[in-house]
Design a protein around this motif. Sequence first.
Motif, PDB file in Angstrom:
ATOM      1  N   LEU A  28       0.822  -1.211   0.000  1.00 40.07           N
ATOM      2  CA  LEU A  28       0.000   0.000   0.000  1.00 40.07           C
ATOM      3  C   LEU A  28       0.859   1.266   0.000  1.00 40.07           C
ATOM      4  O   LEU A  28       0.462   2.287  -0.556  1.00 40.07           O
ATOM      5  N   PRO A  35      -1.111   1.022  -9.353  1.00 42.64           N
ATOM      6  CA  PRO A  35      -2.101   1.112  -8.272  1.00 42.64           C
ATOM      7  C   PRO A  35      -3.312   0.202  -8.464  1.00 42.64           C
ATOM      8  O   PRO A  35      -3.874  -0.273  -7.485  1.00 42.64           O
ATOM      9  N   ARG A  39      -3.259  -1.972  -4.900  1.00 43.73           N
ATOM     10  CA  ARG A  39      -4.204  -1.669  -3.820  1.00 43.73           C
ATOM     11  C   ARG A  39      -5.064  -2.860  -3.399  1.00 43.73           C
ATOM     12  O   ARG A  39      -5.151  -3.147  -2.201  1.00 43.73           O
TER      13      ARG A  39
END
Length: 66
Positions: A28, A35, A39
């Motif tokens: 993270l 991303p 994530r």
Amino acid sequence: MRNLEIPLHELAFVAATRGMAGAGLGLLLADYIAPETRRPVGWTLLAIGALSTIPIAVSLIGNSRG
């Protein structure tokens, strides 16, 4: 000081769950992976590591009192 005896398999489980939580947090906070990929994997590892810690803690606290 209190001594708590923990079987090796429980200690390994504790270490593995802490490792998963740490890896999730690291994902993270890192910027090495896109991303969109980072994530969901990071949150999943962090959640599994954190949620699996609860029963371990309850078990260890119960064993230390008994």
